[in-house]
Motif scaffolding. Structure first.
Motif, mmCIF file in Angstrom:
data_model
loop_
_atom_site.group_PDB
_atom_site.id
_atom_site.type_symbol
_atom_site.label_atom_id
_atom_site.label_comp_id
_atom_site.label_asym_id
_atom_site.label_seq_id
_atom_site.Cartn_x
_atom_site.Cartn_y
_atom_site.Cartn_z
ATOM 1 N N LEU A 96 53.804 30.455 20.509
ATOM 2 C CA LEU A 96 54.547 31.715 20.509
ATOM 3 C C LEU A 96 53.602 32.907 20.517
ATOM 4 N N ASP A 97 52.530 32.837 19.726
ATOM 5 C CA ASP A 97 51.548 33.928 19.709
ATOM 6 C C ASP A 97 50.926 34.126 21.085
ATOM 7 N N VAL A 98 50.604 33.016 21.744
ATOM 8 C CA VAL A 98 50.010 33.105 23.080
ATOM 9 C C VAL A 98 50.979 33.750 24.054
ATOM 10 N N ARG A 99 52.241 33.354 24.011
ATOM 11 C CA ARG A 99 53.237 33.921 24.927
ATOM 12 C C ARG A 99 53.427 35.408 24.676
ATOM 13 N N LEU A 100 53.474 35.808 23.415
ATOM 14 C CA LEU A 100 53.647 37.223 23.088
ATOM 15 C C LEU A 100 52.448 38.037 23.562
ATOM 16 N N ASP A 101 51.238 37.471 23.404
ATOM 17 C CA ASP A 101 50.041 38.147 23.895
ATOM 18 C C ASP A 101 50.093 38.316 25.408
ATOM 19 N N ASN A 102 50.560 37.285 26.099
ATOM 20 C CA ASN A 102 50.622 37.346 27.553
ATOM 21 C C ASN A 102 51.634 38.381 28.034
ATOM 22 N N VAL A 103 52.763 38.464 27.348
ATOM 23 C CA VAL A 103 53.786 39.455 27.707
ATOM 24 C C VAL A 103 53.249 40.865 27.497
ATOM 25 N N ALA A 104 52.591 41.093 26.359
ATOM 26 C CA ALA A 104 52.036 42.416 26.073
ATOM 27 C C ALA A 104 50.951 42.778 27.081
ATOM 28 N N TRP A 105 50.108 41.799 27.434
ATOM 29 C CA TRP A 105 49.057 42.051 28.419
ATOM 30 C C TRP A 105 49.645 42.413 29.779
ATOM 31 N N ALA A 106 50.659 41.673 30.199
ATOM 32 C CA ALA A 106 51.270 41.941 31.506
ATOM 33 C C ALA A 106 51.873 43.340 31.549
ATOM 34 N N ARG A 107 52.530 43.740 30.465
ATOM 35 C CA ARG A 107 53.166 45.055 30.434
ATOM 36 C C ARG A 107 52.136 46.178 30.420
ATOM 37 N N GLU A 108 51.067 46.010 29.644
ATOM 38 C CA GLU A 108 50.115 47.094 29.466
ATOM 39 C C GLU A 108 49.063 47.167 30.566
ATOM 40 N N PHE A 109 48.696 46.011 31.144
ATOM 41 C CA PHE A 109 47.570 46.008 32.086
ATOM 42 C C PHE A 109 47.928 45.484 33.478
ATOM 43 N N LEU A 110 48.645 44.375 33.556
ATOM 44 C CA LEU A 110 48.903 43.768 34.857
ATOM 45 C C LEU A 110 49.813 44.627 35.720
ATOM 46 N N VAL A 111 50.914 45.096 35.159
ATOM 47 C CA VAL A 111 51.860 45.894 35.945
ATOM 48 C C VAL A 111 51.213 47.183 36.473
ATOM 49 N N PRO A 112 50.483 47.959 35.641
ATOM 50 C CA PRO A 112 49.796 49.143 36.190
ATOM 51 C C PRO A 112 48.769 48.793 37.260
ATOM 52 N N TRP A 113 48.059 47.668 37.092
ATOM 53 C CA TRP A 113 47.059 47.255 38.080
ATOM 54 C C TRP A 113 47.728 46.966 39.420
ATOM 55 N N ILE A 114 48.847 46.242 39.381
ATOM 56 C CA ILE A 114 49.580 45.954 40.616
ATOM 57 C C ILE A 114 50.107 47.247 41.232
ATOM 58 N N GLY A 115 50.590 48.150 40.386
ATOM 59 C CA GLY A 115 51.104 49.427 40.880
ATOM 60 C C GLY A 115 50.048 50.220 41.630
ATOM 61 N N ARG A 116 48.826 50.253 41.097
ATOM 62 C CA ARG A 116 47.751 50.963 41.792
ATOM 63 C C ARG A 116 47.454 50.327 43.145
ATOM 64 N N ARG A 117 47.489 48.997 43.204
ATOM 65 C CA ARG A 117 47.246 48.322 44.480
ATOM 66 C C ARG A 117 48.323 48.689 45.496
ATOM 67 N N LEU A 118 49.568 48.703 45.068
ATOM 68 C CA LEU A 118 50.669 49.014 45.985
ATOM 69 C C LEU A 118 50.598 50.457 46.481
ATOM 70 N N ARG A 119 50.089 51.366 45.643
ATOM 71 C CA ARG A 119 49.988 52.782 46.029
ATOM 72 C C ARG A 119 48.678 53.086 46.752
ATOM 73 N N GLY A 120 47.811 52.079 46.880
ATOM 74 C CA GLY A 120 46.524 52.294 47.528
ATOM 75 C C GLY A 120 45.574 53.121 46.696
ATOM 76 N N GLU A 121 45.743 53.088 45.377
ATOM 77 C CA GLU A 121 44.897 53.854 44.479
ATOM 78 C C GLU A 121 43.813 52.955 43.881
ATOM 79 N N SER A 122 42.756 53.583 43.411
ATOM 80 C CA SER A 122 41.675 52.873 42.743
ATOM 81 C C SER A 122 41.404 53.529 41.402
ATOM 82 N N SER A 123 41.004 52.717 40.434
ATOM 83 C CA SER A 123 40.665 53.257 39.117
ATOM 84 C C SER A 123 39.445 54.165 39.180
ATOM 85 N N GLY A 124 38.675 54.073 40.267
ATOM 86 C CA GLY A 124 37.472 54.887 40.392
ATOM 87 C C GLY A 124 37.618 56.090 41.299
ATOM 88 N N ASP A 125 38.853 56.425 41.679
ATOM 89 C CA ASP A 125 39.060 57.516 42.636
ATOM 90 C C ASP A 125 38.479 58.843 42.162
#
Length: 272
Positions: free
Chosen positions: A222-251
């Motif tokens: 359960l701890d692992v699953r909760l960590d994965n959900v929090a990671w996806a919400r905080e980091f994965l979704v924004p990362w995918i969003g930047r890719r879809l918008r053609g943006e880079s973290s180093g712009d």
């Protein structure tokens, strides 16, 4: 053949330029002021410690999010102009994790850039990619990364370049070696890479980069699953969003540029 364990004479380096992306910029390893330090800065201190006071020059040109062609266009010419004793060249990783890229083709462009660097630098150290077997999302790209790593090693052999082999660095497979975003190293992870880089060039390093980590308490499913959900919400979704918008973290990021080893020592002391 390129040898990963170089003689002491190769380690007598008076100038060093770091070329690359977020890994070399040091993302995940913030200093007390919030600006990133990273393995290259820490490695520069190891090199500077072998020189007389004031007899070492270091420049970090790396910028997060950059693709190989951007690094070649923006950073490689500056490194060539400086003609340092040592260049660390880590590029292509952001290309490889993008859908549809061909590691064979990326490696060809990597080699073209390496030729320019080896023509003016005493030593060019290249890096492989990490083993992503335990990294969500990226574990599915493990074969592609391994293919690119094979190319990088073969290219290094052709030009006599030392290889900082991150794939074989077992200690960074521990989750404590990684930042919360699971894409960049933690301060301890960056430190271990810096120590390994020192070993590659034949330095006597102050600690073993493969030193065992202290045991961790077991975590439930359960701890692992909760960590994965929090990671996806905080980091994965924004990362995918930047890719879809053609943006880079180093712009809008500027390279750190020339750095004093003394300043680096002061910044890493609180997080060493």
């Amino acid at each position: 053949m390129a040898d990963d364990s170089k003689s002491d004479s190769r380690a007598e380096i008076g100038s060093y330029v770091a070329v690359g992306d977020s890994f070399t910029e040091g993302v995940g390893d913030p200093g007390p002021d919030g600006a990133f330090v990273g393995w290259a800065d820490r490695f520069a201190v190891l090199l500077a410690d072998r020189r007389p006071e004031g007899d070492f020059r270091y420049t970090n040109l790396a910028v997060r999010g950059k693709l190989l062609d951007q690094i070649v266009a923006d950073q490689v010419p500056r490194a060539v102009d400086m003609a340092p004793d040592l260049v660390s060249f880590c590029a292509g990783g952001n290309d490889i994790i993008r859908p549809g890229t061909d590691p064979d083709e990326v490696a060809e462009r990597f080699e073209q850039a390496l030729v320019r660097l080896t023509a003016v630098s005493g030593t060019v150290m290249v890096t492989t990619g990490f083993d992503t077997r335990g990294v969500p999302v990226l574990k599915h790209l493990r074969g592609k990364i391994a293919t690119y790593n094979g190319h990088v090693r073969a290219i290094a052999d052709r030009y006599g370049c030392p290889v900082l082999d991150l794939w074989s660095l077992r200690s960074v497979r521990d989750r404590r070696a990684w930042d919360a975003d699971r894409l960049h190293l933690s301060p301890e992870g960056h430190t271990r890479v810096a120590l390994r880089a020192g070993q590659v060039l034949g330095l006597d390093v102050p600690a073993d980069p493969e030193q065992e980590w202290p045991p961790l308490p077991p975590r439930g499913a359960l701890d692992v699953r909760l960590d994965n959900v929090a990671w996806a919400r905080e980091f994965l979704v924004p990362w995918i969003g930047r890719r879809l918008r053609g943006e880079s973290s180093g712009d809008h990021v500027t390279a750190k540029g020339a750095l004093s080893p003394d300043d680096i020592r002061m910044r890493i002391a609180p997080v060493a």
